[in-house]
Design a protein around this motif. Structure first.
Motif, PDB file in Angstrom:
ATOM      1  N   TYR A 126       0.827  -1.203   0.000  1.00 55.85           N
ATOM      2  CA  TYR A 126       0.000   0.000   0.000  1.00 55.85           C
ATOM      3  C   TYR A 126       0.864   1.256   0.000  1.00 55.85           C
ATOM      4  CZ  TYR A 126      -3.670  -3.318   1.174  1.00 55.85           C
ATOM      5  OH  TYR A 126      -4.524  -4.381   1.177  1.00 55.85           O
ATOM      6  N   ARG A 127       1.962   1.230   0.730  1.00 57.79           N
ATOM      7  CA  ARG A 127       2.875   2.376   0.739  1.00 57.79           C
ATOM      8  C   ARG A 127       3.515   2.570  -0.631  1.00 57.79           C
ATOM      9  NH1 ARG A 127       5.884   1.637   6.554  1.00 57.79           N
ATOM     10  NH2 ARG A 127       4.066   2.211   7.796  1.00 57.79           N
ATOM     11  N   ALA A 128       3.926   1.476  -1.250  1.00 62.24           N
ATOM     12  CA  ALA A 128       4.547   1.567  -2.575  1.00 62.24           C
ATOM     13  C   ALA A 128       3.546   2.121  -3.588  1.00 62.24           C
ATOM     14  CB  ALA A 128       5.053   0.197  -3.015  1.00 62.24           C
ATOM     15  N   LEU A 129       2.313   1.657  -3.549  1.00 58.14           N
ATOM     16  CA  LEU A 129       1.284   2.156  -4.464  1.00 58.14           C
ATOM     17  C   LEU A 129       0.951   3.618  -4.170  1.00 58.14           C
ATOM     18  CD1 LEU A 129      -1.027  -0.976  -4.644  1.00 58.14           C
ATOM     19  CD2 LEU A 129       0.434  -0.070  -6.463  1.00 58.14           C
ATOM     20  N   GLY A 130       0.944   3.970  -2.894  1.00 60.87           N
ATOM     21  CA  GLY A 130       0.709   5.364  -2.513  1.00 60.87           C
ATOM     22  C   GLY A 130       1.817   6.276  -3.014  1.00 60.87           C
ATOM     23  N   ALA A 131       3.064   5.826  -2.894  1.00 63.73           N
ATOM     24  CA  ALA A 131       4.194   6.612  -3.397  1.00 63.73           C
ATOM     25  C   ALA A 131       4.103   6.763  -4.910  1.00 63.73           C
ATOM     26  CB  ALA A 131       5.516   5.954  -3.001  1.00 63.73           C
ATOM     27  N   TRP A 132       3.704   5.714  -5.589  1.00 58.16           N
ATOM     28  CA  TRP A 132       3.551   5.758  -7.046  1.00 58.16           C
ATOM     29  C   TRP A 132       2.485   6.793  -7.429  1.00 58.16           C
ATOM     30  CZ3 TRP A 132       0.013   3.724 -10.875  1.00 58.16           C
ATOM     31  CH2 TRP A 132       0.579   3.546 -12.138  1.00 58.16           C
ATOM     32  N   GLY A 133       1.358   6.756  -6.738  1.00 64.07           N
ATOM     33  CA  GLY A 133       0.296   7.731  -6.990  1.00 64.07           C
ATOM     34  C   GLY A 133       0.731   9.150  -6.675  1.00 64.07           C
ATOM     35  N   PHE A 134       1.513   9.313  -5.609  1.00 61.31           N
ATOM     36  CA  PHE A 134       2.034  10.628  -5.244  1.00 61.31           C
ATOM     37  C   PHE A 134       2.908  11.178  -6.365  1.00 61.31           C
ATOM     38  CE2 PHE A 134       5.552  13.118  -3.469  1.00 61.31           C
ATOM     39  CZ  PHE A 134       4.844  14.164  -2.898  1.00 61.31           C
ATOM     40  N   LEU A 135       3.751  10.338  -6.938  1.00 58.56           N
ATOM     41  CA  LEU A 135       4.632  10.786  -8.013  1.00 58.56           C
ATOM     42  C   LEU A 135       3.847  11.166  -9.262  1.00 58.56           C
ATOM     43  CD1 LEU A 135       7.585   8.335  -7.475  1.00 58.56           C
ATOM     44  CD2 LEU A 135       7.614  10.817  -7.170  1.00 58.56           C
ATOM     45  N   VAL A 136       2.723  10.506  -9.499  1.00 60.63           N
ATOM     46  CA  VAL A 136       1.851  10.906 -10.609  1.00 60.63           C
ATOM     47  C   VAL A 136       1.360  12.323 -10.359  1.00 60.63           C
ATOM     48  CG1 VAL A 136      -0.353  10.473 -11.763  1.00 60.63           C
ATOM     49  CG2 VAL A 136       1.105   8.564 -11.142  1.00 60.63           C
ATOM     50  N   ARG A 137       0.894  12.559  -9.172  1.00 63.74           N
ATOM     51  CA  ARG A 137       0.371  13.880  -8.804  1.00 63.74           C
ATOM     52  C   ARG A 137       1.470  14.935  -8.873  1.00 63.74           C
ATOM     53  NH1 ARG A 137      -4.370  16.475  -8.542  1.00 63.74           N
ATOM     54  NH2 ARG A 137      -4.566  17.693  -6.676  1.00 63.74           N
ATOM     55  N   LEU A 138       2.640  14.586  -8.386  1.00 68.40           N
ATOM     56  CA  LEU A 138       3.766  15.506  -8.402  1.00 68.40           C
ATOM     57  C   LEU A 138       4.186  15.832  -9.838  1.00 68.40           C
ATOM     58  CD1 LEU A 138       5.727  16.973  -6.492  1.00 68.40           C
ATOM     59  CD2 LEU A 138       7.215  14.982  -6.684  1.00 68.40           C
ATOM     60  N   GLY A 139       4.159  14.834 -10.704  1.00 66.89           N
ATOM     61  CA  GLY A 139       4.509  15.052 -12.109  1.00 66.89           C
ATOM     62  C   GLY A 139       3.556  15.983 -12.828  1.00 66.89           C
ATOM     63  N   ARG A 140       2.335  16.047 -12.360  1.00 69.99           N
ATOM     64  CA  ARG A 140       1.359  16.948 -12.963  1.00 69.99           C
ATOM     65  C   ARG A 140       1.617  18.402 -12.599  1.00 69.99           C
ATOM     66  NH1 ARG A 140      -3.851  13.243 -11.886  1.00 69.99           N
ATOM     67  NH2 ARG A 140      -3.492  11.813 -13.615  1.00 69.99           N
ATOM     68  N   GLY A 141       2.460  18.623 -11.579  1.00 65.14           N
ATOM     69  CA  GLY A 141       2.833  19.975 -11.232  1.00 65.14           C
ATOM     70  C   GLY A 141       1.780  20.726 -10.457  1.00 65.14           C
ATOM     71  N   ARG A 142       0.815  20.035  -9.943  1.00 67.15           N
ATOM     72  CA  ARG A 142      -0.230  20.699  -9.150  1.00 67.15           C
ATOM     73  C   ARG A 142       0.135  20.633  -7.683  1.00 67.15           C
ATOM     74  NH1 ARG A 142      -4.476  17.646 -12.544  1.00 67.15           N
ATOM     75  NH2 ARG A 142      -4.575  18.987 -14.343  1.00 67.15           N
ATOM     76  N   ASN A 143      -0.606  21.371  -6.902  1.00 66.71           N
ATOM     77  CA  ASN A 143      -0.396  21.376  -5.467  1.00 66.71           C
ATOM     78  C   ASN A 143      -0.688  19.989  -4.920  1.00 66.71           C
ATOM     79  OD1 ASN A 143      -0.289  21.791  -2.757  1.00 66.71           O
ATOM     80  ND2 ASN A 143      -1.683  23.531  -2.740  1.00 66.71           N
ATOM     81  N   VAL A 144       0.334  19.327  -4.395  1.00 65.14           N
ATOM     82  CA  VAL A 144       0.202  17.955  -3.921  1.00 65.14           C
ATOM     83  C   VAL A 144      -0.555  17.906  -2.593  1.00 65.14           C
ATOM     84  CG1 VAL A 144       1.521  15.909  -3.264  1.00 65.14           C
ATOM     85  CG2 VAL A 144       2.332  17.380  -5.086  1.00 65.14           C
ATOM     86  N   ALA A 145      -0.516  18.986  -1.814  1.00 62.46           N
ATOM     87  CA  ALA A 145      -1.137  18.974  -0.503  1.00 62.46           C
ATOM     88  C   ALA A 145      -2.645  19.111  -0.535  1.00 62.46           C
ATOM     89  CB  ALA A 145      -0.540  20.092   0.344  1.00 62.46           C
ATOM     90  N   ARG A 146      -3.213  19.399  -1.693  1.00 65.76           N
ATOM     91  CA  ARG A 146      -4.664  19.591  -1.771  1.00 65.76           C
ATOM     92  C   ARG A 146      -5.428  18.379  -1.351  1.00 65.76           C
ATOM     93  NH1 ARG A 146      -6.474  22.125  -7.325  1.00 65.76           N
ATOM     94  NH2 ARG A 146      -4.431  21.716  -8.075  1.00 65.76           N
TER      95      ARG A 146
END
Length: 146
Positions: A126-146
């Motif tokens: 679950y942590r690995a999948l969460g990190a993967w999803g986080f990197l998708v969000r980060l790559g989009r350049g949007r505010n990750v904390a939203r």
């Protein structure tokens, strides 16, 4: 760096690649002489190749191996990125962007499958999948904390 973080970095790069081209569209239009109508193909060619190849690429990864298809996608991504940078015509750039979309289609399902294959069930997966999803969000350049 383990395989799941390699997959995450690849995911980040592919999303960033898709999003970042919009920043340089005016320069691309000027340097290669794109009309306003044809300039959209620089973005759309990549998206169409990615969307069209995603299901096929996932199946190829299941048949030939997740790691093998992931590496093929990385190689194609490197070649196509070089092609984009070296493009001297509209056709060359759009063709390289199609190859980039195909490379992304090869990498994304294989990367996700590698994370699942290589992470033990439970919290670590679950942590690995969460990190993967986080990197998708980060790559989009949007505010990750939203």
């Amino acid at each position: 760096m383990d395989h799941s973080s390699n997959s995450g970095v690849a995911q980040f790069i592919t999303v960033l690649n898709f999003q970042s081209v919009t920043l340089v569209l005016p320069a691309i239009q000027h340097s290669l002489g794109f009309s306003a109508e044809n300039l959209q193909w620089v973005v759309s060619a990549n998206a169409l190749a990615f969307g069209g190849g995603l299901l096929v690429a996932g199946r190829l990864a299941d048949i030939f191996g997740h790691r093998r298809i992931f590496v093929c996608g990385l190689l194609l991504s490197t070649i196509s990125a070089s092609g984009c940078g070296l493009a001297t015509s509209q056709f060359m750039l759009v063709f390289a962007r199609i190859l980039q979309g195909m490379a992304t289609a090869l990498m994304i399902p294989a990367a996700l499958a590698l994370i699942i294959d290589l992470s033990p069930q439970g919290t670590l997966r679950y942590r690995a999948l969460g990190a993967w999803g986080f990197l998708v969000r980060l790559g989009r350049g949007r505010n990750v904390a939203r």
